[in-house]
Design a protein around this motif. Structure first.
Motif, PDB file in Angstrom:
ATOM      1  N   ARG A 145       0.464  -1.192   0.464  1.00  0.00           N
ATOM      2  CA  ARG A 145       0.270   0.240  -0.279  1.00  0.00           C
ATOM      3  C   ARG A 145       0.669   1.243  -0.349  1.00  0.00           C
ATOM      4  N   ALA A 146       1.637   1.391   1.030  1.00  0.00           N
ATOM      5  CA  ALA A 146       2.516   2.313   0.532  1.00  0.00           C
ATOM      6  C   ALA A 146       3.291   2.752   0.091  1.00  0.00           C
ATOM      7  N   ARG A 147       4.110   1.473  -0.912  1.00  0.00           N
ATOM      8  CA  ARG A 147       4.867   1.595  -2.209  1.00  0.00           C
ATOM      9  C   ARG A 147       3.407   1.939  -3.894  1.00  0.00           C
ATOM     10  N   GLU A 148       2.962   1.787  -3.721  1.00  0.00           N
ATOM     11  CA  GLU A 148       1.761   1.916  -3.877  1.00  0.00           C
ATOM     12  C   GLU A 148       1.158   4.457  -3.625  1.00  0.00           C
ATOM     13  N   LEU A 149       1.317   4.440  -3.075  1.00  0.00           N
ATOM     14  CA  LEU A 149       0.559   5.437  -2.964  1.00  0.00           C
ATOM     15  C   LEU A 149       2.593   6.026  -2.674  1.00  0.00           C
ATOM     16  N   VAL A 150       3.151   5.513  -2.843  1.00  0.00           N
ATOM     17  CA  VAL A 150       4.497   6.728  -3.317  1.00  0.00           C
ATOM     18  C   VAL A 150       4.540   6.421  -4.737  1.00  0.00           C
ATOM     19  N   MET A 151       4.318   5.533  -6.139  1.00  0.00           N
ATOM     20  CA  MET A 151       4.379   5.136  -6.795  1.00  0.00           C
ATOM     21  C   MET A 151       3.759   6.178  -7.812  1.00  0.00           C
ATOM     22  N   ALA A 152       2.807   6.722  -7.067  1.00  0.00           N
ATOM     23  CA  ALA A 152       1.424   7.774  -7.511  1.00  0.00           C
ATOM     24  C   ALA A 152       1.813   8.890  -7.465  1.00  0.00           C
ATOM     25  N   LEU A 153       2.861   9.453  -6.242  1.00  0.00           N
ATOM     26  CA  LEU A 153       2.864  10.607  -6.019  1.00  0.00           C
ATOM     27  C   LEU A 153       3.103  11.335  -7.024  1.00  0.00           C
ATOM     28  N   THR A 154       2.654  13.079  -7.517  1.00  0.00           N
ATOM     29  CA  THR A 154       2.777  13.575  -8.563  1.00  0.00           C
ATOM     30  C   THR A 154       4.124  14.912  -8.118  1.00  0.00           C
ATOM     31  N   LEU A 155       4.619  14.689  -8.469  1.00  0.00           N
ATOM     32  CA  LEU A 155       5.533  16.139  -7.794  1.00  0.00           C
ATOM     33  C   LEU A 155       6.050  16.861  -8.521  1.00  0.00           C
ATOM     34  N   ARG A 156       6.267  18.006  -8.626  1.00  0.00           N
ATOM     35  CA  ARG A 156       6.743  19.476  -9.192  1.00  0.00           C
ATOM     36  C   ARG A 156       7.738  18.320 -10.789  1.00  0.00           C
ATOM     37  N   GLU A 157       7.645  19.330 -11.647  1.00  0.00           N
ATOM     38  CA  GLU A 157       7.648  18.792 -12.840  1.00  0.00           C
ATOM     39  C   GLU A 157       9.367  18.611 -13.776  1.00  0.00           C
ATOM     40  N   ASP A 158      10.052  19.869 -11.904  1.00  0.00           N
ATOM     41  CA  ASP A 158      11.541  19.625 -12.671  1.00  0.00           C
ATOM     42  C   ASP A 158      12.167  19.065 -11.982  1.00  0.00           C
ATOM     43  N   PHE A 159      11.831  18.091 -10.870  1.00  0.00           N
ATOM     44  CA  PHE A 159      12.323  16.993 -10.752  1.00  0.00           C
ATOM     45  C   PHE A 159      11.768  16.212 -10.770  1.00  0.00           C
ATOM     46  N   ALA A 160      13.380  15.100 -11.112  1.00  0.00           N
ATOM     47  CA  ALA A 160      13.388  13.344 -12.106  1.00  0.00           C
ATOM     48  C   ALA A 160      13.747  13.100 -11.314  1.00  0.00           C
ATOM     49  N   VAL A 161      12.293  12.336 -10.842  1.00  0.00           N
ATOM     50  CA  VAL A 161      12.226  10.696  -9.697  1.00  0.00           C
ATOM     51  C   VAL A 161      12.050   9.239 -10.524  1.00  0.00           C
ATOM     52  N   ARG A 162      13.178   8.521 -10.347  1.00  0.00           N
ATOM     53  CA  ARG A 162      12.829   7.193 -10.285  1.00  0.00           C
ATOM     54  C   ARG A 162      13.298   6.095  -9.656  1.00  0.00           C
ATOM     55  N   GLU A 163      12.801   5.331  -9.515  1.00  0.00           N
ATOM     56  CA  GLU A 163      13.409   3.533  -8.418  1.00  0.00           C
ATOM     57  C   GLU A 163      14.339   3.147  -8.805  1.00  0.00           C
ATOM     58  N   ILE A 164      15.069   2.963  -7.831  1.00  0.00           N
ATOM     59  CA  ILE A 164      16.543   2.622  -7.973  1.00  0.00           C
ATOM     60  C   ILE A 164      16.841   1.416  -7.634  1.00  0.00           C
ATOM     61  N   PRO A 165      17.443   0.511  -7.016  1.00  0.00           N
ATOM     62  CA  PRO A 165      18.032  -1.269  -6.384  1.00  0.00           C
ATOM     63  C   PRO A 165      17.633  -0.344  -4.789  1.00  0.00           C
ATOM     64  N   ALA A 166      17.340  -1.539  -4.557  1.00  0.00           N
ATOM     65  CA  ALA A 166      16.908  -0.787  -2.991  1.00  0.00           C
ATOM     66  C   ALA A 166      18.295  -1.570  -2.649  1.00  0.00           C
ATOM     67  N   PRO A 167      19.682  -1.480  -1.144  1.00  0.00           N
ATOM     68  CA  PRO A 167      19.746  -1.374  -0.778  1.00  0.00           C
ATOM     69  C   PRO A 167      19.424  -3.143   0.150  1.00  0.00           C
ATOM     70  N   SER A 168      20.058  -4.011   0.149  1.00  0.00           N
ATOM     71  CA  SER A 168      19.943  -5.323   0.426  1.00  0.00           C
ATOM     72  C   SER A 168      20.189  -5.177   2.146  1.00  0.00           C
TER      73      SER A 168
END
Length: 193
Positions: A13-36
Motif C-alpha cells: 500500500r505504501a509503495r503504491e501511494l509513493v509511486m502514484a505521487l505527482t511531484l514538481r515537473e522539474d524534479f525527475a524521480v526514478r526507482e533504483i535498486p534498494a540496498p539489501s
C-alpha cells in the motif's frame, strides 16, 4: 504477504501511494535498486533537479530509501524508517555562511511539517564543503556544496514524507516551492568564483 508480489500488504500500500505521487515537473524521480540487509522490505528512489539530457543535474540530487520492518528495530520507534541524502552545489558566498548547516536541517523539518508528515527518532548531518582547485584544476577556482544525510521514522502519511524529501532537494538547489517555471541562470556546479 500478498500472493502476487511477495510484499506485505502494508508495504505494498505504501509503495503504491509513493509511486502514484505527482511531484514538481522539474524534479525527475526514478526507482533504483534498494540496498539489501537494512530491512525485510525497501523501496529506493533517486531524484534530480532539472536534469540535463544525459540525466545529470547541475543543480542538485538526492536519494531516498523507505524501509519497512514489522519487528520495529531498536532506534526506529516505528516499523517504518526513511533514510535520505540530498546534495547541491552552492555559490561560494553562501557556502561560508556559518548557519548553513542549521538552515539545511530546518528546511527538512519545515518540509515535513508542510506536507503533514509526522515522524519520530530523527537524526542526521548537514555538511558544507568549500573547495579550491590547484594545478590543472586551478581554472575552476573556488566552489561550495551542501549535503544533508538524515533518517527518521514516519508515523503516518508515507507519501507526504517522500514529497517533503523532494521539496528538500529542490530547496537545497535554490528552488523553493512555487519556482517550477522560474529560470535559473548559471549552473553552480560548473561555474566557480
Amino acid at each position: 504477504m500478498t500472493e502476487d508480489s511477495g510484499l506485505s500488504a502494508e508495504f505494498s500500500r505504501a509503495r503504491e501511494l509513493v509511486m502514484a505521487l505527482t511531484l514538481r515537473e522539474d524534479f525527475a524521480v526514478r526507482e533504483i535498486p534498494a540496498p539489501s540487509g537494512l530491512a525485510p522490505e525497501a523501496l529506493a528512489l533517486a531524484g534530480d533537479v532539472r536534469p540535463e539530457d544525459d540525466g545529470e543535474s547541475l543543480y542538485g540530487t538526492g536519494r531516498l530509501v523507505l524501509l519497512y520492518d514489522p519487528d520495529v528495530p531498536d532506534g526506529w520507534d516505528s516499523p517504518w524508517r526513511i533514510v535520505c541524502f540530498a546534495q547541491a552545489p552552492l555559490e561560494t558566498e553562501i557556502g561560508v555562511d556559518p548557519l548553513l548547516a542549521e538552515v539545511a536541517w530546518s528546511w527538512l523539518t519545515d518540509a515535513l511539517a508542510s506536507h503533514h508528515a509526522p515522524y519520530r527518532a530523527a537524526s542526521g548531518t548537514a555538511t558544507k564543503t568549500l573547495s579550491r582547485g590547484f594545478g590543472t584544476l586551478a581554472e575552476e577556482g573556488d566552489g561550495a556544496q551542501i549535503e544533508l544525510r538524515a533518517s527518521w521514522s514516519p508515523t503516518e502519511n508515507i507519501a507526504g514524507h517522500v514529497a517533503a524529501w523532494a521539496e528538500l532537494v529542490c530547496m537545497l538547489a535554490g528552488l523553493p516551492p512555487g519556482s517550477e517555471r522560474i529560470a535559473v541562470f548559471g549552473a553552480r556546479k560548473v561555474e566557480r568564483d
